[in-house]
Design a protein around this motif. Structure first.
Motif, mmCIF file in Angstrom:
data_model
loop_
_atom_site.group_PDB
_atom_site.id
_atom_site.type_symbol
_atom_site.label_atom_id
_atom_site.label_comp_id
_atom_site.label_asym_id
_atom_site.label_seq_id
_atom_site.Cartn_x
_atom_site.Cartn_y
_atom_site.Cartn_z
ATOM 1 N N VAL A 219 0.821 -1.213 0.000
ATOM 2 C CA VAL A 219 0.000 0.000 0.000
ATOM 3 C C VAL A 219 0.854 1.262 0.000
ATOM 4 C CG1 VAL A 219 -1.695 1.323 1.325
ATOM 5 C CG2 VAL A 219 -1.986 -1.138 1.048
ATOM 6 N N PHE A 220 1.937 1.258 0.771
ATOM 7 C CA PHE A 220 2.737 2.472 0.914
ATOM 8 C C PHE A 220 4.095 2.377 0.222
ATOM 9 C CE2 PHE A 220 -0.100 2.493 4.639
ATOM 10 C CZ PHE A 220 -0.781 3.670 4.386
ATOM 11 N N GLY A 221 4.860 1.366 0.537
ATOM 12 C CA GLY A 221 6.219 1.258 0.022
ATOM 13 C C GLY A 221 6.296 1.205 -1.489
ATOM 14 N N ASP A 222 5.423 0.425 -2.121
ATOM 15 C CA ASP A 222 5.445 0.315 -3.575
ATOM 16 C C ASP A 222 5.012 1.610 -4.254
ATOM 17 O OD1 ASP A 222 6.266 -2.263 -3.159
ATOM 18 O OD2 ASP A 222 4.448 -3.217 -3.932
ATOM 19 N N GLU A 223 4.397 2.514 -3.502
ATOM 20 C CA GLU A 223 3.989 3.821 -4.025
ATOM 21 C C GLU A 223 5.015 4.910 -3.703
ATOM 22 O OE1 GLU A 223 1.293 4.341 -6.002
ATOM 23 O OE2 GLU A 223 1.082 2.160 -5.930
ATOM 24 N N GLY A 224 6.162 4.506 -3.135
ATOM 25 C CA GLY A 224 7.217 5.452 -2.837
ATOM 26 C C GLY A 224 7.086 6.151 -1.497
ATOM 27 N N GLU A 225 6.137 5.709 -0.679
ATOM 28 C CA GLU A 225 5.942 6.303 0.647
ATOM 29 C C GLU A 225 6.781 5.546 1.671
ATOM 30 O OE1 GLU A 225 4.024 8.953 1.591
ATOM 31 O OE2 GLU A 225 3.671 9.289 -0.530
ATOM 32 N N PRO A 226 7.143 6.219 2.759
ATOM 33 C CA PRO A 226 7.835 5.493 3.833
ATOM 34 C C PRO A 226 6.899 4.443 4.447
ATOM 35 C CG PRO A 226 7.835 7.884 4.228
ATOM 36 C CD PRO A 226 6.962 7.623 3.048
ATOM 37 N N VAL A 227 7.472 3.355 4.897
ATOM 38 C CA VAL A 227 6.691 2.312 5.552
ATOM 39 C C VAL A 227 6.961 2.334 7.051
ATOM 40 C CG1 VAL A 227 6.587 0.832 3.518
ATOM 41 C CG2 VAL A 227 8.456 0.556 5.139
ATOM 42 N N LEU A 228 6.018 1.756 7.790
ATOM 43 C CA LEU A 228 6.186 1.658 9.229
ATOM 44 C C LEU A 228 7.333 0.712 9.544
ATOM 45 C CD1 LEU A 228 2.452 1.197 10.245
ATOM 46 C CD2 LEU A 228 3.827 3.262 10.506
#
Length: 190
Positions: A24-33
């Protein structure tokens, strides 16, 4: 017709949560928890952290914790294939039911350009109260919003009217306490 089951986290959810976080986040270039934070949610804050399952897999999750009389909703993620379904509603049911009689406010942070999350927070009754600069690192900005006690009560009334939660008054006259309905009604579609 999809049937969703929503429940509190258990330690065994850790690996699947990390995979969904990446999707949901990492593959979209966002930092992950970080794994430490996710592990803490699975082990210590499970009473206010929830997963939604469909066909044996986690398709959404909501992570939050309560400190004193404040709730902090830190992450809400829905698998791309399940965005726009009732998964979001089911997770919110569980969350609202878990915090109603425990908190005087609920806090959120969101990126300024995340209009969907900002709209959701506003729909829940949150008011944007400021910005935090360098929140996760240099240059990172987050909007901070809060649902106050009266908005929490209003949300509970609205959810009860929609039969998303039910308030049961005990024979002893104790305050109303929420009970959560998780199953979809017969014939209800996602």
């Amino acid at each position: 017709m999809a049937r969703y089951q929503v429940r509190s986290l258990v330690p065994g959810d850790f690996a699947e949560l990390m995979e969904l976080e990446q999707l949901v986040f990492g593959d979209e270039g966002e930092p992950v928890l970080g794994p430490y934070y996710v592990r803490l949610c699975c082990e210590m804050f499970a009473d206010t952290c929830f997963v939604a399952r469909c066909d044996g897999r986690i398709v959404g999750y909501l992570l939050s914790f309560v400190r004193e009389r404040q709730a902090y909703c830190t992450t809400l993620a829905i698998h791309p294939d399940f965005q726009g379904t009732r998964v979001l509603l089911r997770l919110l049911q569980a969350f609202v039911g878990s915090i109603l009689d425990r908190v005087d406010g609920c806090w959120f942070t969101v990126k300024p350009d995340n209009t969907e999350a900002r709209s959701l927070h506003a729909m829940l009754g949150a008011v944007e109260i400021g910005k935090r600069i360098d929140f996760y690192g240099p240059g990172d900005q987050r909007i901070v919003s809060r649902i106050d006690r009266s908005a929490v009560r209003s949300l509970a009334t609205r959810y009860a009217r929609l039969r998303l939660i039910r308030n049961d008054r005990t024979a002893t006259g104790e305050p109303e306490r929420p009970a959560i309905r998780f199953a979809l009604a017969a014939g209800e579609t996602p």
